[in-house]
Write a protein that holds these residues in place. Structure first.
Motif, PDB file in Angstrom:
ATOM      1  N   TYR A 109       3.220   8.730   9.753  1.00 21.74           N
ATOM      2  CA  TYR A 109       2.510   9.421   8.704  1.00 21.74           C
ATOM      3  C   TYR A 109       3.612  10.558   8.110  1.00 21.74           C
ATOM      4  N   ARG A 137       2.165   1.801  -3.465  1.00 16.73           N
ATOM      5  CA  ARG A 137       0.978   2.258  -4.389  1.00 16.73           C
ATOM      6  C   ARG A 137       0.799   3.892  -3.904  1.00 16.73           C
ATOM      7  N   ARG A 138       0.829   4.199  -2.698  1.00 17.77           N
ATOM      8  CA  ARG A 138       0.772   5.603  -2.364  1.00 17.77           C
ATOM      9  C   ARG A 138       1.981   6.263  -2.982  1.00 17.77           C
ATOM     10  N   CYS A 154       7.212  10.425   0.262  1.00 16.56           N
ATOM     11  CA  CYS A 154       6.606  10.714  -0.905  1.00 16.56           C
ATOM     12  C   CYS A 154       7.037  11.962  -1.568  1.00 16.56           C
ATOM     13  N   LEU A 164       0.862  -1.321   0.064  1.00 17.16           N
ATOM     14  CA  LEU A 164       0.145  -0.114   0.137  1.00 17.16           C
ATOM     15  C   LEU A 164       0.767   1.384  -0.093  1.00 17.16           C
ATOM     16  N   ILE A 165       2.090   0.973   0.688  1.00 15.20           N
ATOM     17  CA  ILE A 165       2.761   2.388   0.889  1.00 15.20           C
ATOM     18  C   ILE A 165       3.347   2.550  -0.438  1.00 15.20           C
TER      19      ILE A 165
END
Ligand SMILES: O=C(O)C(=O)C[C@]1(C(=O)O)C=C[C@@H](O)C=C1
Length: 267
Positions: free
Chosen positions: A75, A27-28, A82, A24-25
């Motif tokens: 987070y 994908r983010r 990111c 998921l990370i």
């Protein structure tokens, strides 16, 4: 035997969940790259503090047994990675390493990116003005000592723009090389020594108190000298590999500083 089976089973499930989280990370991160490309086409800024706040608030809605602070820290690091993937971020701060300004910069930007210590608030802003770095972090106020005049004087002259304010609760620590050693000398910056004066007198009445140029300089002294301690933030313990003998030793629990950083207006 039963507990061994339970342990193994729980660890297997953790391994499975970790794979899902990592996926998921990833994908983010791919989505962040897409956002980054769109921004570059439209000449939008990569760093958008308001959006980051929105993302964090959104995440905070899902209550976690880890608690708010832990979730926020996790987070902050995901967003930081990111952002850095979209475009590597260079951040100058009032150094040296492990100052509270450094800690404030990391609190705001997370640990991805390039952190560059500068010797004065002026040098921080010059680095941003020249375009050698993207952001500069300088101290502006300390609730105990008042304004940091060196910074405020410069803010009048600069064309740079304040893009965020960072508040940091100052937590002074007592750092040593060896937790069992006698302490004969205590080093720190004069502000930190003032903040911990009563505590120091109560706990180390016989020690010599020696002001140095920064809390990080104090930590460096302790690395080289025996029978010495430094008063500094926890970050200094990590960077200089020292032991935190006491934490939160400042006389007033509410000491906090506000930091701001400024981004160049036009490039
Ligand atoms: O939404 C954006 O503008 C992004 O670039 C993504 C993202 C994020 O990771 O959530 C990263 C950097 C920005 O400062 C804000 C948010």
């Amino acid at each position: 035997m039963v507990s061994k089976i339970r342990l193994k089973s729980a660890r297997n499930r953790i391994d499975k969940v970790d794979k899902e989280i990592a996926g998921l990370i990833n994908r983010r991160a791919e989505l962040a790259l897409e956002v980054g490309k769109a921004k570059k086409e439209g000449e939008g800024a990569i760093y958008v503090p308001l959006r980051e706040k929105e993302v964090l608030n959104n995440v905070m809605l899902s209550k976690s047994i880890l608690g708010e602070e832990a979730l926020r820290n996790i987070y902050t690091e995901i967003i930081s990675a990111c952002r850095n993937l979209e475009s590597p971020t260079k951040i100058a701060f009032l150094g040296p390493w492990a100052t509270f300004t450094h800690q404030a910069a990391m609190k705001n930007f997370g640990s991805s990116g390039y952190f560059i210590p500068a010797v004065s608030p002026r040098e921080v802003l010059v680095e941003v003005e020249s375009g050698r770095v993207d952001f500069g972090v300088v101290p502006v106020e300390n609730s105990n000592e008042g304004s940091v005049n060196m910074t405020l004087d410069m803010l009048v002259d600069t064309e740079l723009k304040i893009c965020a304010e960072i508040s940091l609760k100052i937590e002074q620590c007592f750092l040593v090389k060896d937790s069992k050693s006698k302490i004969l000398r205590i080093y720190s910056h004069e502000h930190a020594l003032a903040q911990c004066r009563n505590w120091t007198l109560r706990n180390y009445p016989g020690a010599e108190v020696i002001p140095v140029s920064s809390t990080a300089a104090a930590a460096k002294k302790v690395v080289k000298e025996d029978f010495a301690a430094a008063i500094a933030g926890e970050a200094a313990a990590k960077i200089y590999d020292l032991y935190v003998l006491h934490k939160g030793i400042q006389d007033s629990r509410e000491i906090s500083r506000v930091f701001c950083y400024r981004k160049i207006l036009t490039k």
